[in-house]
Design an enzyme around this catalytic site. Structure first.
Site, PDB file in Angstrom:
ATOM      1  N   ASN A  84       0.806  -1.227   0.000  1.00 49.39           N
ATOM      2  CA  ASN A  84       0.000   0.000   0.000  1.00 49.39           C
ATOM      3  C   ASN A  84       0.840   1.279   0.000  1.00 49.39           C
ATOM      4  OD1 ASN A  84      -2.486   1.744   0.927  1.00 49.39           O
ATOM      5  ND2 ASN A  84      -0.928   2.031   2.512  1.00 49.39           N
ATOM      6  N   TYR A 150       3.775   9.152 -11.088  1.00 45.77           N
ATOM      7  CA  TYR A 150       2.756   8.387 -10.358  1.00 45.77           C
ATOM      8  C   TYR A 150       1.965   7.520 -11.344  1.00 45.77           C
ATOM      9  CZ  TYR A 150      -1.125   7.590  -7.073  1.00 45.77           C
ATOM     10  OH  TYR A 150      -2.075   7.024  -6.259  1.00 45.77           O
ATOM     11  N   LYS A 154       1.838   3.431 -11.312  1.00 45.14           N
ATOM     12  CA  LYS A 154       0.607   2.672 -11.037  1.00 45.14           C
ATOM     13  C   LYS A 154       0.196   1.818 -12.243  1.00 45.14           C
ATOM     14  CE  LYS A 154      -0.025   3.998  -6.765  1.00 45.14           C
ATOM     15  NZ  LYS A 154       0.034   3.041  -5.646  1.00 45.14           N
TER      16      LYS A 154
HETATM   17  P1  NAP Z   1      -1.211   8.524   2.726  1.00 50.60           P
HETATM   18  O1  NAP Z   1      -2.303   8.857   3.661  1.00 50.60           O
HETATM   19  O2  NAP Z   1      -0.236   9.567   2.289  1.00 50.60           O
HETATM   20  O3  NAP Z   1      -0.405   7.297   3.364  1.00 50.60           O
HETATM   21  C1  NAP Z   1       0.722   6.770   2.754  1.00 50.60           C
HETATM   22  C2  NAP Z   1       1.379   5.799   3.694  1.00 50.60           C
HETATM   23  O4  NAP Z   1       2.536   5.245   3.061  1.00 50.60           O
HETATM   24  C3  NAP Z   1       1.861   6.443   4.983  1.00 50.60           C
HETATM   25  O5  NAP Z   1       1.717   5.514   6.034  1.00 50.60           O
HETATM   26  C4  NAP Z   1       3.332   6.696   4.700  1.00 50.60           C
HETATM   27  O6  NAP Z   1       4.060   6.808   5.909  1.00 50.60           O
HETATM   28  C5  NAP Z   1       3.669   5.435   3.903  1.00 50.60           C
HETATM   29  N1  NAP Z   1       4.848   5.552   3.055  1.00 50.60           N
HETATM   30  C6  NAP Z   1       5.071   6.456   2.064  1.00 50.60           C
HETATM   31  N2  NAP Z   1       6.278   6.241   1.519  1.00 50.60           N
HETATM   32  C7  NAP Z   1       6.811   5.172   2.166  1.00 50.60           C
HETATM   33  C8  NAP Z   1       8.029   4.462   2.057  1.00 50.60           C
HETATM   34  N3  NAP Z   1       8.960   4.818   1.186  1.00 50.60           N
HETATM   35  N4  NAP Z   1       8.246   3.425   2.874  1.00 50.60           N
HETATM   36  C9  NAP Z   1       7.320   3.056   3.787  1.00 50.60           C
HETATM   37  N5  NAP Z   1       6.144   3.684   3.950  1.00 50.60           N
HETATM   38  C10 NAP Z   1       5.909   4.731   3.146  1.00 50.60           C
HETATM   39  O7  NAP Z   1      -1.746   7.922   1.361  1.00 50.60           O
HETATM   40  P2  NAP Z   1      -3.086   7.116   0.988  1.00 50.60           P
HETATM   41  O8  NAP Z   1      -3.991   8.036   0.301  1.00 50.60           O
HETATM   42  O9  NAP Z   1      -3.560   6.313   2.131  1.00 50.60           O
HETATM   43  O10 NAP Z   1      -2.503   6.150  -0.128  1.00 50.60           O
HETATM   44  C11 NAP Z   1      -2.176   4.796   0.119  1.00 50.60           C
HETATM   45  C12 NAP Z   1      -1.995   4.093  -1.221  1.00 50.60           C
HETATM   46  O11 NAP Z   1      -3.201   4.178  -1.961  1.00 50.60           O
HETATM   47  C13 NAP Z   1      -0.904   4.680  -2.108  1.00 50.60           C
HETATM   48  O12 NAP Z   1      -0.251   3.644  -2.813  1.00 50.60           O
HETATM   49  C14 NAP Z   1      -1.680   5.547  -3.061  1.00 50.60           C
HETATM   50  O13 NAP Z   1      -1.004   5.733  -4.279  1.00 50.60           O
HETATM   51  C15 NAP Z   1      -2.936   4.722  -3.240  1.00 50.60           C
HETATM   52  N6  NAP Z   1      -4.104   5.483  -3.708  1.00 50.60           N
HETATM   53  C16 NAP Z   1      -4.733   6.376  -2.892  1.00 50.60           C
HETATM   54  C17 NAP Z   1      -5.860   7.034  -3.376  1.00 50.60           C
HETATM   55  C18 NAP Z   1      -6.648   7.998  -2.530  1.00 50.60           C
HETATM   56  O14 NAP Z   1      -7.662   8.515  -3.012  1.00 50.60           O
HETATM   57  N7  NAP Z   1      -6.263   8.274  -1.298  1.00 50.60           N
HETATM   58  C19 NAP Z   1      -6.312   6.793  -4.660  1.00 50.60           C
HETATM   59  C20 NAP Z   1      -5.639   5.899  -5.453  1.00 50.60           C
HETATM   60  C21 NAP Z   1      -4.544   5.239  -4.959  1.00 50.60           C
HETATM   61  P3  NAP Z   1       5.425   7.684   5.994  1.00 50.60           P
HETATM   62  O15 NAP Z   1       5.165   8.975   5.278  1.00 50.60           O
HETATM   63  O16 NAP Z   1       5.688   7.824   7.447  1.00 50.60           O
HETATM   64  O17 NAP Z   1       6.468   6.856   5.320  1.00 50.60           O
END
Ligand code: NAP
Length: 247
Positions: A84, A150, A154
């Site tokens: 994730n 990005y 993806k």
């Molecule tokens: P978020 O709230 O920014 O959370 C991202 C998480 O990933 C955080 O726990 C962050 O913690 C961790 N992270 C980031 N880089 C990392 C690394 N190099 N190593 C380990 N941990 C890391 O983002 P989110 O929206 O929940 O997104 C989660 C996933 O869903 C992502 O892959 C994103 O692309 C995908 N996604 C999200 C959406 C949406 O609408 N939110 C839509 C499509 C896809 P730290 O910063 O402390 O490392």
């Protein structure tokens, strides 16, 4: 020791946190990862005793084999991997440096590959094998401006999900992806709150007329990793209120 063990990368925030919470409710021991130790400890406190927090950067490729060995020696198996952790960067393509591009790919793609490889080595030797879920995005379903790296990462995740599914199906390891639509998390807030035109466009093509909640993604993952999904393999499941098919 007979609880299932799941790894949720990026489990300290957003979709990963909701997923970790759900998998714990489903009866699993969940290892969450993240880079920011304070954020991670805060999440661990909320998630309780069945959560284990490991501060690790999934783009620190050399650290990943040791991380996985440590989990196996402490918890005995790895039954679920949810890839994730992800980062985004919104910039016009002409302003994206090679370093910017590479940084996104390292976390969103190479880290997913490198961690999955280590987990696959473990799952292959287990009696009950395991399940891998990759997190994709609408950026792999249609063209989105200003997120070039990005989108590339993806789209590659979708391809890698299919290739892994074909290779690992005969071994008994199931692999699927979830493609979230626009879900309320810190990442989307960053991308949309400062850009009302983009937000209006998102809402305009989402038939259900709203953004999703992290629990919507957690519920889909909970189903996909369960035996109820035992014949679902190699799919990219959009969980998006219809955004990907919206007009
Ligand atoms: P978020 O709230 O920014 O959370 C991202 C998480 O990933 C955080 O726990 C962050 O913690 C961790 N992270 C980031 N880089 C990392 C690394 N190099 N190593 C380990 N941990 C890391 O983002 P989110 O929206 O929940 O997104 C989660 C996933 O869903 C992502 O892959 C994103 O692309 C995908 N996604 C999200 C959406 C949406 O609408 N939110 C839509 C499509 C896809 P730290 O910063 O402390 O490392």
């Amino acid at each position: 020791m007979n609880k299932k063990v799941a790894i949720v990368t990026g489990g300290s925030s957003g979709l990963g946190f909701a997923t970790a919470q759900q998998l714990i409710a489903d009866g699993m021991t969940v290892i969450i990862t993240g880079r920011d130790g304070e954020k991670l400890q805060g999440a661990k406190q909320s998630l309780g005793d069945h959560c284990v927090a490991k501060q690790i950067d999934t783009s620190d490729f050399d650290a990943l084999p040791g991380f996985i060995e440590d989990i196996v020696s402490n918890y005995g198996s790895i039954d679920v991997l949810v890839n994730n952790a992800g980062i985004n960067m919104k910039k016009p393509v002409a302003d994206v440096s090679n370093e910017d591009f590479q940084k996104i790919l390292d976390v969103n793609l190479t880290g997913v590959f490198a961690l999955s490889r280590e987990v696959i080595k473990v799952m292959s030797t287990q009696e009950t094998k395991g399940v891998i879920i990759n997190i994709s995005s609408m950026a792999a379903q249609y063209g989105l401006p200003y997120v070039i790296a990005y989108s590339a990462s993806k789209t590659a995740i979708d391809g890698m999900t299919r290739a892994l599914a074909v290779e690992l199906g005969p071994v008994g390891i199931r692999v699927n992806a979830v493609a979230p639509g626009f879900i309320h998390t810190p990442m989307t807030a960053k991308a949309l709150d400062s850009d009302p035109a983009r937000k209006a466009k998102v809402m305009g093509r989402t038939p259900m007329g709203k953004m999703g909640e992290p629990q919507d993604i957690a519920d889909a993952i909970s189903f996909l990793v369960s035996d109820r999904a035992k014949f679902i393999h190699g799919v990219v499941l959009a969980v998006d209120g219809g955004n990907s098919i919206g007009f």
